[in-house]
Each structure stands twice: as C-alpha cells, then as structure tokens.
Motif scaffolding. Structure first.
Motif, PDB file in Angstrom:
ATOM      1  N   MET A 151      24.915  10.781 -11.264  1.00 48.56           N
ATOM      2  CA  MET A 151      24.671  11.438  -9.968  1.00 48.56           C
ATOM      3  C   MET A 151      25.589  10.879  -8.890  1.00 48.56           C
ATOM      4  SD  MET A 151      20.523  11.625 -10.227  1.00 48.56           S
ATOM      5  CE  MET A 151      19.798  12.439 -11.664  1.00 48.56           C
ATOM      6  N   GLN A 152      26.429   9.943  -9.281  1.00 48.68           N
ATOM      7  CA  GLN A 152      27.416   9.332  -8.385  1.00 48.68           C
ATOM      8  C   GLN A 152      26.793   8.699  -7.141  1.00 48.68           C
ATOM      9  OE1 GLN A 152      29.882  12.882  -8.362  1.00 48.68           O
ATOM     10  NE2 GLN A 152      31.483  11.675  -9.391  1.00 48.68           N
ATOM     11  N   ILE A 153      25.700   7.989  -7.406  1.00 49.80           N
ATOM     12  CA  ILE A 153      25.039   7.258  -6.326  1.00 49.80           C
ATOM     13  C   ILE A 153      25.944   6.090  -5.915  1.00 49.80           C
ATOM     14  CG2 ILE A 153      22.976   5.899  -5.716  1.00 49.80           C
ATOM     15  CD1 ILE A 153      22.473   8.964  -6.265  1.00 49.80           C
ATOM     16  N   THR A 154      26.254   6.012  -4.638  1.00 47.66           N
ATOM     17  CA  THR A 154      27.152   4.936  -4.186  1.00 47.66           C
ATOM     18  C   THR A 154      26.372   3.691  -3.779  1.00 47.66           C
ATOM     19  OG1 THR A 154      27.105   5.822  -1.928  1.00 47.66           O
ATOM     20  CG2 THR A 154      28.939   6.517  -3.361  1.00 47.66           C
ATOM     21  N   HIS A 155      25.133   3.898  -3.270  1.00 47.37           N
ATOM     22  CA  HIS A 155      24.322   2.777  -2.803  1.00 47.37           C
ATOM     23  C   HIS A 155      22.918   2.888  -3.391  1.00 47.37           C
ATOM     24  CE1 HIS A 155      27.576   2.944   0.068  1.00 47.37           C
ATOM     25  NE2 HIS A 155      27.266   1.730   0.486  1.00 47.37           N
ATOM     26  N   VAL A 156      22.566   1.942  -4.241  1.00 47.42           N
ATOM     27  CA  VAL A 156      21.223   1.923  -4.814  1.00 47.42           C
ATOM     28  C   VAL A 156      20.354   1.072  -3.890  1.00 47.42           C
ATOM     29  CG1 VAL A 156      19.822   1.072  -6.749  1.00 47.42           C
ATOM     30  CG2 VAL A 156      21.990   2.276  -7.185  1.00 47.42           C
ATOM     31  N   ILE A 157      19.483   1.770  -3.145  1.00 47.15           N
ATOM     32  CA  ILE A 157      18.615   1.077  -2.177  1.00 47.15           C
ATOM     33  C   ILE A 157      17.191   1.158  -2.726  1.00 47.15           C
ATOM     34  CG2 ILE A 157      17.776   1.106   0.204  1.00 47.15           C
ATOM     35  CD1 ILE A 157      20.462   2.614   0.882  1.00 47.15           C
ATOM     36  N   ARG A 158      16.575   0.018  -2.983  1.00 45.78           N
ATOM     37  CA  ARG A 158      15.225   0.039  -3.554  1.00 45.78           C
ATOM     38  C   ARG A 158      14.487  -1.240  -3.180  1.00 45.78           C
ATOM     39  NH1 ARG A 158      17.665   0.103  -9.449  1.00 45.78           N
ATOM     40  NH2 ARG A 158      18.612  -1.956  -9.524  1.00 45.78           N
TER      41      ARG A 158
END
Ligand code: GLU
Length: 407
Positions: A151-158
C-alpha cells in the motif's frame, strides 16, 4: 507523497487509545497533503464481528476522520500466501503441518523512531514464527508488513504497545526486499490514577462517550491535547486548525494521563459554542437512551429548552433529568428541595399561580412584572418567592432564570 494508515482489528469497539492513534496518523497525512488508508485487520474470523466493524467506521466518521482508501485483510489471503511462497522458494520460510514458518535471519535491528528516537534490538524471543496458519489466515506481523509495503505506506504510526513487533517486521521487510517505512510509536494513554485504560477505568470506547453526550469536537480536542500540544498555552483547537500545525515531532515521548476535569471543561465549552440546531439530534439521542421520546415535542420548543440549559451543561446526558419538568409533569423533587419549599410558602405560591394563570401574554417580561406585583402585595422580596417557585416548578434548586423557564 506521505501515506499513512490506521489498521484497527474489528474485535472490539473503537477504543479511545486507538482513536487517538488514528487521529495522529490522519493528521500527519492531511497536514502533508498526503493520503490516508483505513485497513481493517479482520484476519481472525472468530473474533472479528460485523457489529464492531460498523461501529468503528461510524465512530471514525463521527470524529470527522475520513479515508482515501479502505482495505479488508480478509479479502487478501491469496496475496499473503503468494508472498509466503516467495519466501519458501528463497529458503527463508518453510511449510510444516499446513502452516508456513518464517526464519528470522537475525541481525541487530536499529529503529530510528520518529517519536521515541533511536532504539536497538539485539535479540528476538524466537528464531522462527508462523506467518500463515494452517487455516490459511496470515499472522499479524506478516500481513501488516505485506500490506504496509504494497500500500506504499510511508509512515507507520501506531501505539507503542507494538514496539516489540517492529524489529520482527523489519526483518520481514528485508527478507522480502521491501523498502522500510518510517516508524512512529505513539505513547499509551494512562488512567488518571495510573495504569492502563481498562474496563475498570470506566468508559473506554468512543461510542460510550458519544452516548454519554460528549460532542465530537470535544473528544477530538481532548485526544489531541493528550500527548500533543499546538504550542503556547492554546487549549481549544479544532481538527482543521490542528491540520495546519501538526507535526509528529511535537508528540510527547511519555504516556499521557486521561483527566476528566479537562475533558469535561472542553465539552462544556463546545456545548456552549454550538448552534442549538446542531445540538438537536445529539440531545434527542441521549433522551431516547434514557427512555424519553423528544420527537413527539415541537422542535422549536425543544430547542428553546436547550437554549435555557446550553450554558450550564457539561455532558448532554445530564439533560433528561435537569429538564424533566419541561417535558413531563411527573417528576420527582431533588433531595435538597425540602428546605426551600416550606409549608408557609404554599399559600404564597397558590396566590402566584392564580395571578399567572390569568395572564394573557405569557412572555418573560409580563411574567416578571406580575411576579413582582404579587410579591409586593404579599409584602415579600422577589427572591423570597423565586426559590420556592423554582423548586415547585422544576423539582430542582438550581436552573435557568425563573421567568425564562416559566415562559
Ligand atoms: N491491528 C493492529 C492493532 O489494532 C494494528 C497495529 C498496527 O497499526 O500495525 O493493534
């Protein structure tokens, strides 16, 4: 282009911690004119429920958080299996008893977390892990990596409860030849008395706060202040204002405590600021939840009553009790009313009732004039009769201005 995601599992209602993570992730994408993905992690066929999914979507919309793309992991099993096969073919995974195991090629893993800063992991608890279970479903770390990469997530915020998963995921990215995203782990929200926000703490889901009569602007504002500050001593901030100011850098590294004082203060503020028309449906809903049907009343009348209480309400769910006399003749007297409503005031109240009943115009100015005339004729000061009259009418010792309420 910045692309972030929120990845809830529909195994429970949207938790306030999850909502805040989503808020930060959404804000980061929106503040950078990027894109925001909602990914439903419904791989657990037994624990995932349609009811939870619907509630999560509804709560996100209620908070004003929209998404550009939505995916369901339950529809992507084939994709996970294909990537597992690639790992098997490359000798990085193997199949045993219907399950696929991934072999970690362990190397020191360093994470440059955008919130927590540098973290180094020198070992993992296991040297291999199931990535596809025997029922064909993927395990969290694997499907998460495949999806974040594809999904070409650039920033994994969790949430930072996932920190221990991140080194495992990084090793999977490497094994699959994917580029790494940035990681940002958001600190947990703690209860005021310390400890996690568990059921014992009270309401923990967004839905419960909605039902208690918190407004979405107050929830968003409060969640924002929990762990992020717009700078200076600004406390009132809307979602669209936050969009212009938000940066991951300004998120606190330490956990924040949930305090009702501030939350309630914000809610009272937003109720006061709301147009009456905008309060109508939320108010109808809280009344309905307490078994009172407002729809059968004239809407103008309902809004007028709300107008009397708008400045003195913390949460909307207080209103059914406070405003009961406006909608129902059958109400109980609050326990502190005895002292105000003494026997001797009965004669005076009877006199007042007779005079007011004969008024042609029942507007607050005329009522007040008549009220004062009655007091004069009885040799009383207005305030001697204001309190007993309020109690007699409403069953409460406090409330809005008496003449407006009578009108
Ligand atoms: N489904 C996971 C959760 O709800 C997602 C974690 C993540 O954002 O990677 O905790």
């Amino acid at each position: 282009m910045v692309k972030t995601r929120f990845a809830p599992s529909p195994t429970g209602f949207l938790h306030i911690g999850g909502a805040r993570t989503c808020l930060f992730s959404w804000l980061y994408a929106r503040s950078r004119k990027g894109s925001f993905v909602l990914r439903i992690e419904d791989t657990d066929r037994v624990r995932s429920k349609k009811e939870y999914l619907e509630e999560i979507l509804e709560s996100l919309k209620w908070l004003g958080l929209d998404w550009d793309e939505i995916y369901y992991q339950s529809r992507r099993f084939k994709l996970y299996r294909e990537h597992a096969q690639k790992l098997i073919d490359a000798g990085k995974a193997y199949e045993k008893e219907g399950a696929v195991f991934f072999k970690y090629e362990f190397d020191e893993v360093e994470i440059d977390d955008l919130i927590k800063r540098k973290m180094v992991f020198r070992e993992l608890p296991k040297d291999e892990e199931v990535i596809i279970k025997s029922d064909g479903s993927p395990t969290y770390n694997f499907s998460c990596v495949i999806d974040d990469a594809l999904m070409q997530i650039t920033h994994v915020i969790r949430g930072d409860d996932h920190i221990s998963n991140t080194p495992k995921q990084i090793l999977m990215y490497k094994a699959l030849g994917f580029d790494l995203p940035f990681f940002a782990h958001v600190p947990l929200i703690l209860a005021e008395q310390g400890g996690r926000l568990s059921k014992r703490f009270g309401a923990t889901s967004i839905r419960q706060y909605k039902e208690l009569g918190y407004l979405p602007q107050a929830v968003v504002n409060y969640l924002l202040l929990l762990g992020w500050s717009p700078g200076g001593d600004q406390e009132i901030i809307s979602l669209s204002q936050a969009k212009d100011k938000f940066d991951l850098r300004d998120i606190n590294k330490a956990a924040a405590s949930f305090t009702f004082d501030k939350f309630n203060w914000l809610n009272a503020h937003y109720i006061k600021e709301s147009a009456l028309e905008d309060l109508y449906w939320p108010v109808v809903d809280v009344f309905a939840r307490q078994g009172l049907d407002l729809i059968s009343f004239d809407k103008e009348y309902v809004l007028k009553v709300m107008g009397l209480f708008r400045e003195r309400t913390t949460v909307l769910s207080e209103l059914p009790e406070k405003t009961r006399c406006f909608f129902n003749d059958d109400f109980t007297y609050a326990s502190d009313t005895d002292k105000v409503l003494e026997k001797k005031s009965m004669q005076e109240l009877k006199k007042l009732t007779d005079s007011l009943t004969n008024l042609n115009n029942f507007d607050k100015e005329t009522i007040e004039k008549e009220f004062r005339a009655v007091c004069d004729s009885l040799g009383l000061k207005a305030r001697d009769l204001v309190h007993p009259a309020r109690v007699a009418l409403s069953g409460q010792t406090k409330g809005p201005g008496l003449f407006e309420a009578m009108e």
